[in-house]
Scaffold this motif. Sequence first.
Motif, PDB file in Angstrom:
ATOM      1  N   PHE A 140       0.833  -1.196   0.000  1.00  0.00           N
ATOM      2  CA  PHE A 140       0.000   0.000   0.000  1.00  0.00           C
ATOM      3  C   PHE A 140       0.874   1.254   0.000  1.00  0.00           C
ATOM      4  N   ASP A 141       0.265   2.335  -0.503  1.00  0.00           N
ATOM      5  CA  ASP A 141       0.936   3.635  -0.495  1.00  0.00           C
ATOM      6  C   ASP A 141       0.467   4.505   0.662  1.00  0.00           C
ATOM      7  N   VAL A 142      -0.806   4.364   1.053  1.00  0.00           N
ATOM      8  CA  VAL A 142      -1.375   5.138   2.164  1.00  0.00           C
ATOM      9  C   VAL A 142      -2.279   4.225   2.970  1.00  0.00           C
ATOM     10  N   VAL A 143      -2.193   4.329   4.287  1.00  0.00           N
ATOM     11  CA  VAL A 143      -3.133   3.682   5.191  1.00  0.00           C
ATOM     12  C   VAL A 143      -3.886   4.791   5.912  1.00  0.00           C
ATOM     13  N   LEU A 144      -5.209   4.795   5.783  1.00  0.00           N
ATOM     14  CA  LEU A 144      -6.073   5.796   6.413  1.00  0.00           C
ATOM     15  C   LEU A 144      -6.957   5.081   7.421  1.00  0.00           C
TER      16      LEU A 144
ATOM     17  N   LEU B 235       2.921  -0.171  11.612  1.00  0.00           N
ATOM     18  CA  LEU B 235       2.645   1.042  10.849  1.00  0.00           C
ATOM     19  C   LEU B 235       3.809   2.019  10.932  1.00  0.00           C
ATOM     20  N   ARG B 236       4.337   2.170  12.128  1.00  0.00           N
ATOM     21  CA  ARG B 236       5.439   3.121  12.300  1.00  0.00           C
ATOM     22  C   ARG B 236       6.677   2.680  11.532  1.00  0.00           C
ATOM     23  N   GLU B 237       6.966   1.389  11.547  1.00  0.00           N
ATOM     24  CA  GLU B 237       8.125   0.894  10.813  1.00  0.00           C
ATOM     25  C   GLU B 237       7.908   0.995   9.300  1.00  0.00           C
ATOM     26  N   ALA B 238       6.674   0.729   8.858  1.00  0.00           N
ATOM     27  CA  ALA B 238       6.369   0.855   7.436  1.00  0.00           C
ATOM     28  C   ALA B 238       6.490   2.313   6.980  1.00  0.00           C
ATOM     29  N   ALA B 239       6.085   3.243   7.849  1.00  0.00           N
ATOM     30  CA  ALA B 239       6.239   4.659   7.514  1.00  0.00           C
ATOM     31  C   ALA B 239       7.713   5.017   7.356  1.00  0.00           C
TER      32      ALA B 239
ATOM     33  N   GLY C  35       2.708   6.143   3.691  1.00  0.00           N
ATOM     34  CA  GLY C  35       1.987   7.271   4.264  1.00  0.00           C
ATOM     35  C   GLY C  35       0.904   6.765   5.202  1.00  0.00           C
ATOM     36  N   VAL C  36       0.843   7.314   6.415  1.00  0.00           N
ATOM     37  CA  VAL C  36      -0.138   6.894   7.418  1.00  0.00           C
ATOM     38  C   VAL C  36      -0.912   8.124   7.871  1.00  0.00           C
ATOM     39  N   MET C  37      -2.254   8.062   7.795  1.00  0.00           N
ATOM     40  CA  MET C  37      -3.094   9.149   8.283  1.00  0.00           C
ATOM     41  C   MET C  37      -4.075   8.607   9.308  1.00  0.00           C
ATOM     42  N   LEU C  38      -4.106   9.251  10.471  1.00  0.00           N
ATOM     43  CA  LEU C  38      -5.017   8.875  11.547  1.00  0.00           C
ATOM     44  C   LEU C  38      -6.096   9.945  11.661  1.00  0.00           C
ATOM     45  N   ARG C  39      -7.363   9.549  11.421  1.00  0.00           N
ATOM     46  CA  ARG C  39      -8.486  10.472  11.588  1.00  0.00           C
ATOM     47  C   ARG C  39      -8.981  10.400  13.033  1.00  0.00           C
ATOM     48  N   LEU C  40      -9.022  11.553  13.666  1.00  0.00           N
ATOM     49  CA  LEU C  40      -9.499  11.636  15.048  1.00  0.00           C
ATOM     50  C   LEU C  40     -10.961  12.036  15.017  1.00  0.00           C
ATOM     51  N   THR C  41     -11.829  11.074  15.285  1.00  0.00           N
ATOM     52  CA  THR C  41     -13.273  11.310  15.188  1.00  0.00           C
ATOM     53  C   THR C  41     -13.970  11.283  16.536  1.00  0.00           C
ATOM     54  N   GLY C  42     -13.294  10.904  17.587  1.00  0.00           N
ATOM     55  CA  GLY C  42     -13.906  10.829  18.915  1.00  0.00           C
ATOM     56  C   GLY C  42     -12.914  11.234  19.994  1.00  0.00           C
ATOM     57  N   ASP C  43     -13.321  11.014  21.242  1.00  0.00           N
ATOM     58  CA  ASP C  43     -12.472  11.383  22.371  1.00  0.00           C
ATOM     59  C   ASP C  43     -11.277  10.442  22.463  1.00  0.00           C
ATOM     60  N   LEU C  44     -10.170  11.000  22.930  1.00  0.00           N
ATOM     61  CA  LEU C  44      -8.937  10.233  23.096  1.00  0.00           C
ATOM     62  C   LEU C  44      -8.701   9.977  24.576  1.00  0.00           C
ATOM     63  N   SER C  45      -8.263   8.750  24.871  1.00  0.00           N
ATOM     64  CA  SER C  45      -7.924   8.404  26.242  1.00  0.00           C
ATOM     65  C   SER C  45      -6.505   8.854  26.553  1.00  0.00           C
TER      66      SER C  45
END
Length: 594
Positions: free
Chosen positions: A292-296, A313-317, A322-332
Amino acid sequence: MTTNLVLAVSLALVVLVASVRLLLRARRGRERAWRTALLLIGQAASAALLYFMLLPPGVPAPSGALVVLTANATALRDLAPGDVLVALPEAPNAPDAERVPDLGTALRRHPGARPVRIVGDGLPPRDRDAALGVPLSFTPSALPRGLVELAAATQASTGRRFDVRGRIEGGAAVSVDLLDPAGARVARATPDKQGRFALHAVAGAPGRVDYRLQWRDKDDALREDIALPLQVAAGAPLRLWLLAGGPSPELKYLRRWAVDAGLALRTQVSVGGGVELGDPPLPVNAATLRNFDVVLLDERAWRTIGPGGRAALREAAREGLGVMLRLTGDLSAGDRIALREWGFDITDSDLPRSVRLPGTDTADAAARRIDATDDVRATDTAPVLTRRPLAATATDGVPLLRDTRGDTLALWRAHGRGRMALWWLSDSYRLALSGRGAAFGGLWAASLEAIARPTGAAAPTVPSSARVDERSVVCGLTDDAVLRAPDASAIPLARNAATACAAFWPTQPGWHELEVGETSAAFPVRGENDAPGLRAAERHEATQALAANAAPASDARPLEIPGPRWPWGLAWLLLSAALWWFERARLGRINVAN
């Protein structure tokens, strides 16, 4: 050996031979000494006069500039005494101007007229080499109202984003549209105060296609329609893996856009209880991520994959993913700690949650169908979107998306050869619902391409801008390279063996193909009168560069031009006639008895 020296030596040899003949005759005692002396002096003087008739001494050149009229030059009222006015073929009619075929001819005809003053749009490529090293100034004409700057890709790969940037002169442009080969609008932008704009789209099926760039004024009248030829290669499209912890409208419209744009999409959506929607699930490991080129993914999927998946994911980056994390809710608290390990600091924010994105004021159309069941009605104003109440920072972070207030809504940072990004805009899908599908697609195309795995494609060796009857250059050639016109005829190449480049002068508009060994590259050539604003701006820029690098007129050495020949010629003729008579006269001869 110079011409002057050759002529002087030749005349000296002639005088020497003639003098020897006179001296031999005088030795026999048939002539008096004074007659011989006069003949010797006369022959030398005749040779000198002949030399100066052929190569007259220089005289100071008349003072005055060489004023050169080019395309769109206006009438001049400030000519100084002694100025020479000439007009190139592109210049408008000027009764007082001398017509010349090129700048080189003008410089040869008027060697003493300096400095050179260029008036109008500027010099075409034909005349720029002649202007090198000449004291030069430039008085540009006003640029025409319309497109004067354009940076548009001519090569793209299927499923990859390509950019179109430019500037429209005159301040009349209200909207700029990019149309696909079917005539559908795929991107729209509003120029800034300087008239600059940027458009983005995703290349579709392979082949040579013609996109179009249009701009409209405040009355929605079409002012200019310019072809943007694009060669779409059958390369691998961007490979996107969508991971989500549950279905959502954002995910729904994102998937639709990815399919329509031709991306290689794989979706994996968890709905709980071990149930997965979309494609068959894959393990999050190094072997999978190399495909893959991008993981979303969203924060729920990010938690689900666990520490092992996040480490993969971090090692692949680090290797380019390319790694994109969408923040859609509350974070612990644990989420924030894990993100800090990724280089991001997350804090709560009291910034307004309602945002608008720049460039989304104008809808695609009055109404546009998204699919077979939903009718989407365009709204008059840009939709209000929402963001998560948080702020993200990184020591080496680069904003990926900003709202109209300038607040960051997405951020990326480099990690090895790849990039990792955070996204906290919640509902970009509202752009599609409000009839702004082009803005929605452009937003995600630009964002994913910015972080995607680099392709490492080689840069083309063909010109990015070529025009009929103007000089262009191709590079990276071999001995068997052939350049073909749209009618398949071969175009002669003026090669430079030292640089493996060649110049050529196209005579036909349309696609040209450069064949180098087993490979080929295609590029478009514009017609002579296509996009006149671009042509005028290019000549402005090139001539201004020549003027900026030219020697000041005050540093130029005084020029001399050949003086008049007729005084030397008349003197030579009179002296030669006198010598001819004196040679045959009896004056100074001694009578010798038989």
